[in-house]
Every structure is written in C-alpha cells, then in structure tokens.
Design an enzyme around this catalytic site. Structure first.
Site, short mmCIF file in Angstrom:
data_model
loop_
_atom_site.label_atom_id
_atom_site.label_comp_id
_atom_site.label_asym_id
_atom_site.label_seq_id
_atom_site.Cartn_x
_atom_site.Cartn_y
_atom_site.Cartn_z
N HIS A 189 0.87 -1.18 0.00
CA HIS A 189 0.00 0.00 0.00
C HIS A 189 0.91 1.23 0.00
CE1 HIS A 189 -2.78 2.95 1.81
NE2 HIS A 189 -3.77 2.13 1.53
N ASP A 225 3.37 -3.86 8.08
CA ASP A 225 2.11 -3.13 7.94
C ASP A 225 1.00 -4.17 8.14
OD1 ASP A 225 -0.21 -1.99 7.07
OD2 ASP A 225 0.51 -1.55 5.04
N GLN A 244 -4.17 -4.49 7.21
CA GLN A 244 -5.17 -5.34 6.57
C GLN A 244 -5.24 -6.72 7.22
OE1 GLN A 244 -8.16 -5.02 4.70
NE2 GLN A 244 -6.78 -3.48 3.84
N LYS A 281 -10.39 -0.35 10.62
CA LYS A 281 -10.60 -1.56 9.81
C LYS A 281 -11.00 -2.75 10.69
CE LYS A 281 -7.16 -0.18 6.39
NZ LYS A 281 -7.89 0.12 5.17
N CYS A 297 -4.60 2.38 -3.69
CA CYS A 297 -3.34 2.91 -3.12
C CYS A 297 -2.19 1.95 -3.39
CB CYS A 297 -3.46 3.20 -1.63
SG CYS A 297 -4.66 4.46 -1.25
C1 LIG Z 1 -2.35 -2.77 3.68
C2 LIG Z 1 -2.70 -1.39 4.12
N1 LIG Z 1 -1.75 -0.62 4.65
C3 LIG Z 1 -2.00 0.62 5.08
C4 LIG Z 1 -3.25 1.16 4.97
C5 LIG Z 1 -3.47 2.55 5.46
O1 LIG Z 1 -4.39 2.54 6.51
P1 LIG Z 1 -4.88 3.92 7.11
O2 LIG Z 1 -5.47 4.69 5.97
O3 LIG Z 1 -5.88 3.54 8.13
O4 LIG Z 1 -3.69 4.58 7.66
C6 LIG Z 1 -4.27 0.43 4.40
C7 LIG Z 1 -5.61 1.00 4.20
O5 LIG Z 1 -6.30 0.67 3.27
C8 LIG Z 1 -4.00 -0.89 3.98
O6 LIG Z 1 -4.94 -1.67 3.46
#
Ligand SMILES: Cc1ncc(COP(=O)(O)O)c(C=O)c1O
Length: 414
Positions: free
Chosen positions: A129, A207, A210, A233, A372
């Site tokens: 992402h 990260d 998800q 989430k 993203c």
């Molecule tokens: C794999 C992953 N990383 C990071 C993020 C970023 O999350 P946030 O927008 O809550 O910071 C997302 C959000 O869709 C995600 O799916």
C-alpha cells in the site's frame, strides 16, 4: 477423546449488531463488500464511546481530578487491550497514532532518517500500500539510501528468490511488508522475511493494517521490529491506530512529533523527552477513539479471530468459485487458501468505476480504483481493478448479489 471445538461464526446473527444494515441503499438492502477500506461498526463499540463521552470524558495524564483519572484509566485500559491482542511484551511499546499510515511514517522519520545513509538499502515489496511504500521511498531519497522492491509472481505472491540478488546491492537496513495485501488479499510470509532481514542486520517493519482485522497478529511470533495497524478496519472508530515497536529501538529513536505531553523538561537551552510511550504521543490523544478501539477489540475477541478468519476463507473460496464461472471476468491474486477475504477482478472491457456504479444501483458496495497500490497496478498492467472484500458480517447471499449485478454490468456495458 478430546474434541477440538471449531466454533463457526453466525454472520446473520452478528449483522444485527451493526445498525448500518438497518437501511436500504437505492431501495435495496445494503450489501457492504468494501470492508478492506474500512469496517462497519457494531452497536457495542458505538455505545462504549457514547457512554465514555457521557460519563467519563476528560483529558488524559493531565488532571488530578476524578474525571481525568477515570478518562486516563479508560485510555490506558485500551492500551493494555491492544498489548494483549498483539502479544506485545510491554504496553509502553504500544504507541497511539491516528492510523497505520501515521505509525509507518513515525518509523520512517524517527528511525529511518537517523539510521540510513549512502550504501544502505530500503526494501519494500511490489504489493505494498502507498502508506508502506512512499514513506520508505522518501526517506531513502532524503538519506541517500537505495530503494528496492521485492517483485511478485503470476499469482500475486512474493518472489523470495529475488532476495539474494537484492542483498548484493548494498547493506539492507529496512525491510517493509504488509502481512495481508489490501489489493489482492495475499497473505505474505512476513516471518520468513523478518528472519532474512535480521540475517542482513536490518529491521523488519510490518504493515498489519489489513491483517489485524482478520487474524491474530502476534508481534513476537512474527519476529518483527515494528507493526502498524488502524482501528477503523477492525470495527473500531476512525482517527486512532497504533504502532508497536521493540522497546530498545523506540528508546533509541528521536521523537516524531514535538510539543505538549511528550517532554520531560523544557528549558530555553534544551528540551528533554518523556518516557515511552509519551515520547511519541505529542498533543491531546485520540481519547474516546482509543476507548472505542478497546471496545472493538473486546467485540472481535469474543467472536474469536479463528472463527473470523475461517469465515472469510470460506467466503473468499465461494466468491472465487462463482467468479471463475464467468469467462468475461479476469481474477487477480492467489488461490483462496492463500488469501484473506479479498477478491480483485475486472470485467473485460468495462472500466472498474462503471462496474462499481452499476452495482451501487442495486445496493452492492465494492471498491474500484488503484487501491493505493499503483506499483502493483503497473505490474498487473491495469490502471485499476474492482475489489470485493468481506468481514465477519458478510453473508454468501451478498456475493450472489454481486454476481447478479456483474451479469447486469456485462449485459448493459460489456
Ligand atoms: C495494507 C494497508 N496498509 C496501510 C493502509 C493505510 O491505513 P490507514 O489509511 O488507516 O492509515 C491500508 C488501508 O487501506 C492498507 O490496506
């Protein structure tokens, strides 16, 4: 004989906890197939936040009066719940942030800017992402380090065979990877990557934005150094997340944000920093949001992460099976047993935004876009995909409605 119980999740019953499903969208019951972007909220979490505001709201770590002490206890109680959830050795290692993105930026700025330089390598993957890609690309540029990407193969899984070649290019200092890909649902071999990172003398940043909603994330079992996630989430409120880091690393790091609450002593000549976690929590915290996050964790824990994960695997298998029957659908990502409840696809010849719009007429909400993940879209050779994603409240009938809607798309636009 001992019998292992595998309690099954009753998604139909759980839906009654979510007030959002009490409405129609465009005259049809809401089929919310976009939980990967953000999850819906159970009444239990909403009520916990309301009750906190109505009875216990005050600023934390500030007042000596009863209300502030009550608020502090609730806020710190939430930190303890998160510690237990992710099996962190110490609650002081759990830093509240606005979201996973801020947690990843915290590590990139506060660790990366100090520890990277020319000759070093910052390694991400083609599945990241932007929140776990752009901060690393940026600090690599700022420090003169090189930026590298572990590629994926045909099935959307990491090609670990590329690691040795990458390591030949310099001193690997950071490896950053998501545990579950938001775009393809791929479950990544983070434990193996963490071992490799440590063999190189690098840190492993995970990260888990998800992954954390869907499976138990154990920071010690993963063997990583930093983990970031977002409450929204996980049936929690927006505006709060955490980053966990190993204590010795956090203690050695410079602060990320500066201001109130994160200091020990401020003088004209110099300011010294507070202890963990306060050093990284400048300003007023997301207080009620943290309390809501704690309530969401209680909710998910009571259902059980094993049951949630199994439910999603079943739904992913069901959805893939139904979509594979349609020759005009292109599917992306690994087989159902190696992915979370996320299914990415395109309808041949129809732009993903048009697909999502037609589905919305029937109350079916899916995501369309680059998710993203522009480097991944480039690899797939597309500008965008459609994505249906599932959670504990998703029922197979909603997947049937998705498939019915796709037939309509094909008939009207294909
Ligand atoms: C794999 C992953 N990383 C990071 C993020 C970023 O999350 P946030 O927008 O809550 O910071 C997302 C959000 O869709 C995600 O799916």
């Amino acid at each position: 004989m001992a019998v292992t119980a595998h309690p099954k999740l009753d998604a139909k019953r759980l839906r009654a906890d979510f007030p959002i499903f009490d409405q129609n969208i465009n005259g049809k019951p809401l089929a919310y197939l976009d939980s990967a972007v953000t999850a819906q909220k159970p009444r239990q979490m909403i009520e916990a936040m309301s009750e906190f505001y109505e009875t216990s709201y005050g600023n934390v770590h500030r007042g000596v009066y009863a209300l502030s002490e009550r608020a502090t206890a609730a806020f710190e109680g939430a930190r303890q719940k998160i510690r237990a959830l992710i099996n962190a050795p110490d609650a002081r290692e759990v830093i509240f942030t606005r979201n996973a993105t801020e947690g990843l930026n915290l590590v990139a700025y506060a660790w990366g800017l100090t520890n990277l330089g020319p000759g070093d390598l910052v390694v991400v993957t083609e599945l990241e992402h932007h929140s776990n890609y752009v901060p690393w690309q940026y600090v690599a540029k700022r420090t003169g380090a090189e930026f590298r990407m572990i590629p994926i193969g045909e099935s959307g899984e990491l090609e670990l065979g590329a690691l040795d070649e990458i390591a030949r290019d310099g001193q690997v200092k950071i490896v950053a990877n998501n545990l579950v890909s938001n775009a393809l649902g791929t479950i990544n071999p983070v434990g193996a990557l963490a071992s490799w990172a440590h063999e190189q003398g690098a840190i492993m940043v995970v990260d888990a934005a998800q992954a954390a909603p869907h499976r138990k994330v154990d920071v010690q079992a993963l063997g990583c150094d930093f983990v970031a996630l977002s409450a929204h989430k996980m049936c929690g409120p927006s505006g709060v997340g955490v980053v966990w880091g190993r204590r010795e690393l956090l203690e050695a790091m410079e602060p990320f944000n500066l201001g109130g609450h994160m200091i020990r002593k401020v003088e004209f000549e110099e300011t010294t920093w507070g202890d963990l976690p306060h050093k990284f929590e400048a300003g007023t915290s997301p207080i009620a949001e943290a309390v809501g996050f704690g309530a969401a964790i209680d909710y998910l824990t009571e259902i059980g992460f094993d049951a949630i994960e199994r439910h999603e695997h079943e739904l992913a298998g069901y959805a893939l099976g139904r979509l594979e029957e349609l020759p005009w659908i292109e599917l992306y990502g690994p087989p159902a047993d190696r992915r979370a409840g996320i299914v990415a696809f395109n309808v041949t010849g129809v732009h993903p935004h048009d697909v999502a719009q037609v589905l919305d007429f029937d109350g079916v909400a899916i995501r369309a876009g680059h998710h993203c993940c522009q480097p991944l879209m480039r690899k797939l050779g597309v500008a965008a995909t459609n994505r249906a994603s599932f959670y504990l409240y998703t029922i197979p009938e909603e997947i049937d409605r998705l498939v019915d809607g796709l037939h309509k798309v094909k008939k009207s636009l294909g």
